[in-house]
Design a protein around this motif. Structure first.
Motif, PDB file in Angstrom:
ATOM      1  N   MET A 174      45.919  21.875 100.438  1.00 11.00           N
ATOM      2  CA  MET A 174      47.227  22.485 100.135  1.00 11.00           C
ATOM      3  C   MET A 174      47.199  24.001 100.325  1.00 11.00           C
ATOM      4  SD  MET A 174      49.472  20.133  99.036  1.00 11.00           S
ATOM      5  CE  MET A 174      49.646  18.659  98.031  1.00 11.00           C
ATOM      6  N   GLN A 175      46.089  24.597  99.929  1.00 11.64           N
ATOM      7  CA  GLN A 175      45.940  26.040 100.113  1.00 11.64           C
ATOM      8  C   GLN A 175      46.038  26.415 101.581  1.00 11.64           C
ATOM      9  OE1 GLN A 175      45.452  28.407  97.773  1.00 11.64           O
ATOM     10  NE2 GLN A 175      44.819  30.153  99.005  1.00 11.64           N
ATOM     11  N   GLU A 176      45.410  25.624 102.424  1.00  7.39           N
ATOM     12  CA  GLU A 176      45.430  25.895 103.859  1.00  7.39           C
ATOM     13  C   GLU A 176      46.814  25.669 104.460  1.00  7.39           C
ATOM     14  OE1 GLU A 176      42.492  26.688 106.145  1.00  7.39           O
ATOM     15  OE2 GLU A 176      42.269  27.598 104.158  1.00  7.39           O
ATOM     16  N   TRP A 177      47.499  24.632 103.999  1.00  7.33           N
ATOM     17  CA  TRP A 177      48.762  24.236 104.619  1.00  7.33           C
ATOM     18  C   TRP A 177      49.974  24.998 104.095  1.00  7.33           C
ATOM     19  CZ3 TRP A 177      47.058  18.698 103.022  1.00  7.33           C
ATOM     20  CH2 TRP A 177      45.985  18.295 103.817  1.00  7.33           C
ATOM     21  N   PHE A 178      49.989  25.301 102.791  1.00  6.78           N
ATOM     22  CA  PHE A 178      51.173  25.899 102.185  1.00  6.78           C
ATOM     23  C   PHE A 178      50.944  27.308 101.654  1.00  6.78           C
ATOM     24  CE2 PHE A 178      51.769  21.291 101.735  1.00  6.78           C
ATOM     25  CZ  PHE A 178      53.043  21.137 102.282  1.00  6.78           C
ATOM     26  N   GLY A 179      49.713  27.762 101.671  1.00  5.95           N
ATOM     27  CA  GLY A 179      49.420  29.089 101.152  1.00  5.95           C
ATOM     28  C   GLY A 179      49.061  29.091  99.675  1.00  5.95           C
ATOM     29  N   VAL A 180      49.377  28.019  98.955  1.00  5.35           N
ATOM     30  CA  VAL A 180      48.969  27.857  97.561  1.00  5.35           C
ATOM     31  C   VAL A 180      48.465  26.428  97.381  1.00  5.35           C
ATOM     32  CG1 VAL A 180      50.523  29.578  96.575  1.00  5.35           C
ATOM     33  CG2 VAL A 180      51.302  27.232  96.818  1.00  5.35           C
ATOM     34  N   GLY A 181      47.425  26.277  96.595  1.00  4.12           N
ATOM     35  CA  GLY A 181      46.910  24.948  96.314  1.00  4.12           C
ATOM     36  C   GLY A 181      47.588  24.357  95.093  1.00  4.12           C
ATOM     37  N   ALA A 182      47.538  23.045  94.981  1.00  5.13           N
ATOM     38  CA  ALA A 182      48.047  22.406  93.777  1.00  5.13           C
ATOM     39  C   ALA A 182      47.176  22.810  92.593  1.00  5.13           C
ATOM     40  CB  ALA A 182      48.052  20.887  93.942  1.00  5.13           C
TER      41      ALA A 182
ATOM     42  N   PHE B 227      56.629  27.588  86.040  1.00  6.15           N
ATOM     43  CA  PHE B 227      56.142  28.576  85.086  1.00  6.15           C
ATOM     44  C   PHE B 227      54.677  28.975  85.255  1.00  6.15           C
ATOM     45  CE2 PHE B 227      59.541  26.124  82.960  1.00  6.15           C
ATOM     46  CZ  PHE B 227      60.470  27.144  82.840  1.00  6.15           C
ATOM     47  N   ALA B 228      54.001  28.496  86.296  1.00  2.00           N
ATOM     48  CA  ALA B 228      52.615  28.906  86.512  1.00  2.00           C
ATOM     49  C   ALA B 228      52.537  30.408  86.730  1.00  2.00           C
ATOM     50  CB  ALA B 228      52.030  28.175  87.714  1.00  2.00           C
ATOM     51  N   ASN B 229      51.566  31.047  86.088  1.00  2.00           N
ATOM     52  CA  ASN B 229      51.389  32.488  86.260  1.00  2.00           C
ATOM     53  C   ASN B 229      51.269  32.845  87.742  1.00  2.00           C
ATOM     54  OD1 ASN B 229      51.344  32.818  83.470  1.00  2.00           O
ATOM     55  ND2 ASN B 229      49.116  32.649  83.348  1.00  2.00           N
ATOM     56  N   SER B 230      52.022  33.813  88.171  1.00  2.00           N
ATOM     57  CA  SER B 230      51.998  34.378  89.535  1.00  2.00           C
ATOM     58  C   SER B 230      52.703  33.513  90.585  1.00  2.00           C
ATOM     59  CB  SER B 230      50.558  34.660  90.013  1.00  2.00           C
ATOM     60  OG  SER B 230      49.914  35.541  89.133  1.00  2.00           O
ATOM     61  N   THR B 231      52.456  32.213  90.593  1.00  2.00           N
ATOM     62  CA  THR B 231      52.952  31.383  91.702  1.00  2.00           C
ATOM     63  C   THR B 231      54.143  30.505  91.344  1.00  2.00           C
ATOM     64  OG1 THR B 231      51.336  29.669  91.157  1.00  2.00           O
ATOM     65  CG2 THR B 231      50.692  31.316  92.794  1.00  2.00           C
ATOM     66  N   GLY B 232      54.461  30.353  90.055  1.00  3.60           N
ATOM     67  CA  GLY B 232      55.610  29.547  89.657  1.00  3.60           C
ATOM     68  C   GLY B 232      56.919  30.190  90.074  1.00  3.60           C
ATOM     69  N   LEU B 233      57.988  29.412  90.040  1.00  2.00           N
ATOM     70  CA  LEU B 233      59.296  29.876  90.516  1.00  2.00           C
ATOM     71  C   LEU B 233      59.751  31.141  89.812  1.00  2.00           C
ATOM     72  CD1 LEU B 233      61.934  29.457  92.138  1.00  2.00           C
ATOM     73  CD2 LEU B 233      62.723  27.988  90.263  1.00  2.00           C
ATOM     74  N   ILE B 234      59.575  31.223  88.500  1.00  2.00           N
ATOM     75  CA  ILE B 234      60.101  32.377  87.780  1.00  2.00           C
ATOM     76  C   ILE B 234      59.325  33.650  88.090  1.00  2.00           C
ATOM     77  CG2 ILE B 234      60.952  30.917  85.899  1.00  2.00           C
ATOM     78  CD1 ILE B 234      58.645  32.095  84.185  1.00  2.00           C
ATOM     79  N   TYR B 235      58.120  33.524  88.632  1.00  2.00           N
ATOM     80  CA  TYR B 235      57.323  34.697  88.987  1.00  2.00           C
ATOM     81  C   TYR B 235      57.394  35.001  90.484  1.00  2.00           C
ATOM     82  CZ  TYR B 235      55.232  34.117  84.361  1.00  2.00           C
ATOM     83  OH  TYR B 235      55.040  33.997  83.005  1.00  2.00           O
ATOM     84  N   SER B 236      57.366  33.962  91.306  1.00  2.00           N
ATOM     85  CA  SER B 236      57.299  34.170  92.754  1.00  2.00           C
ATOM     86  C   SER B 236      58.662  34.134  93.432  1.00  2.00           C
ATOM     87  CB  SER B 236      56.411  33.090  93.387  1.00  2.00           C
ATOM     88  OG  SER B 236      57.004  31.805  93.254  1.00  2.00           O
TER      89      SER B 236
END
Length: 422
Positions: free
Chosen positions: A167-175, A348-357
């Protein structure tokens, strides 16, 4: 070698191993008195069986590769029997066997979780056959997809399974699945649903007929589970550091909030808050925070707990509406709670969740991971269970179910009073 981190990992592994006996008490209290031995033995059977399989070949399947994207189904033949892991590499933070032991306890618990869906009606031998096959072709590979990853010196992924590295390789963020929302809870919950459908409903299945015979057992089991869960979540950092401390605090906050939310729903819906509801609410919160414990602030962990407690309290009613007999609510608590915790990170994940990113990429990869594990586990669990049922039989005879299966399957009774038999 860092002796502090080594000790931390070994203690965490011991805590997680305690969760399986804790689960046995939790499940044992929820069934009828004449099935308590059988129910608890499903957990202890998984402990013995998966503990052996993990050493023989389970670890070799779950952690097979160390370069690039690891294929979804592969095996490290040198790790068979773990003899290649006896020596500690120079510069290692902890012995490889400490990690092996920690992950072994995850495998044991995940298999034991599934058994809650087939309470009061399953043959012990058939369960053991199912557990061996399901662990081999479902849990061990899924653990590789989620947990088998390594980092380069710059902190980037160097190798891993497709859910993390891919996922990191394909989308830029991993699950994100810090401690097993997909690999443990969605995985076990989906398999539990499949087995509930294969074995069918208990005799007389309807709301209010099957009640817990020993709520103190349920509370004791929930307490042991919560205690062990600190090793489950904080231990997944593999180091005694700030991230482990965050996971520890969130493992207090989320289940505490979920416990309260479940009791409030019970009070509104049924008029009385119950001890079993308190225990179930705490477990629902523990399930939901598992994938998210290192990626949420404590405030958002409390909100997740409140949501999980309320939603899971309502979700356990679905079995009566949809007509599947998930005896001890593995689907309503572990599958639903695991999905909630996994998808919640998308927002809500720190840094990568919708409300942050400001974007939905994290939610997308979380959904892909959750659905993939759910479908994979459900399909294969259903197939394994169906074959067992059609060949040697998975379900006990109706007359044995009515009488209580402890004496039929194990030749024992849970409660023998002086001068009389209960």
């Amino acid at each position: 070698m860092d002796q502090g981190n080594t000790a931390f990992m070994l203690i965490a592994a011991a805590l997680v191993l305690l969760m399986t006996p804790g689960l046995a008490f939790f499940y044992g209290g929820l069934v009828k008195a004449k099935s308590v031995i059988s129910m608890m033995m499903l957990s202890f059977g998984a402990l013995g069986l998966i503990g052996v399989l993990w050493v023989v070949y389970g670890y070799a399947i779950a952690f097979p590769g160390s370069e690039g994207l690891v294929p979804p189904w592969s095996i490290d033949w040198s790790a068979i029997g773990l003899t290649s892991l006896l020596e500690v590499p120079e510069g290692a933070a902890y012995p490889p066997l400490a990690f092996v032991a920690f992950q072994a306890t995850f495998a044991i618990l995940t298999v034991a979780l599934v058994s809650g869906a087939i309470a009061d009606r399953a043959k012990f031998g058939s369960w053991m056959i199912f557990a061996a096959i399901w662990a081999t072709i479902v849990y061990f590979p899924v653990a590789s997809w989620v947990f088998n990853f390594g980092l380069a010196e710059d902190g980037s992924f160097a190798y891993g399974g497709w859910i993390t590295y891919g996922m990191q390789e394909w989308f830029g963020v991993g699950a994100i699945d810090f401690a097993g929302g997909t690999a443990v809870h969605i995985n076990a919950g989906a398999a539990a649903l499949a087995l509930a459908l294969v074995l069918g409903k208990r005799l007389g299945f309807q709301k209010g007929v099957h009640v817990p015979h020993n709520p103190p057992f349920v509370l004791l089991g929930a307490g042991l589970l919560w205690f062990g869960w600190f090793g489950f979540n904080a231990g997944s950092e593999l180091a005694a550091d700030g991230t482990a401390a965050l996971a520890f605090v969130n493992t207090i906050a989320a289940p505490a909030a979920a416990l309260l939310a479940w009791l409030i729903v019970e009070k509104i819906k049924d008029g009385k808050p119950t001890s079993v509801g308190a225990a179930s609410g705490a477990v629902a919160g523990l399930v939901a925070i598992t994938p998210a414990c290192a990626s949420l602030t404590p405030f958002w962990a409390i909100i997740l707990g409140l949501v999980a407690g309320a939603v899971c309290a309502l979700a356990i009613e679905l079995k009566y509406k949809w007509g599947f007999d998930d005896s001890l609510d593995v689907v309503g608590i572990h599958l639903v709670g695991g999905l909630l915790g996994t998808l919640y990170l998308g927002f809500f994940a720190n840094s990568t969740g919708l409300i942050y990113s400001g974007n939905l990429t994290q939610l997308l990869v979380q959904a892909i991971a959750a659905v993939s594990v759910l479908v994979y586990s459900f399909v294969l669990a259903y197939a394994i269970g169906w074959v067992i049922q059609k060949t040697i039989g998975f379900r006990v005879k109706n007359e044995d179910e009515v009488a209580g299966i402890d004496t039929v399957v194990h030749g024992e009774e849970g409660y023998v009073l002086e001068g009389a038999r209960a």
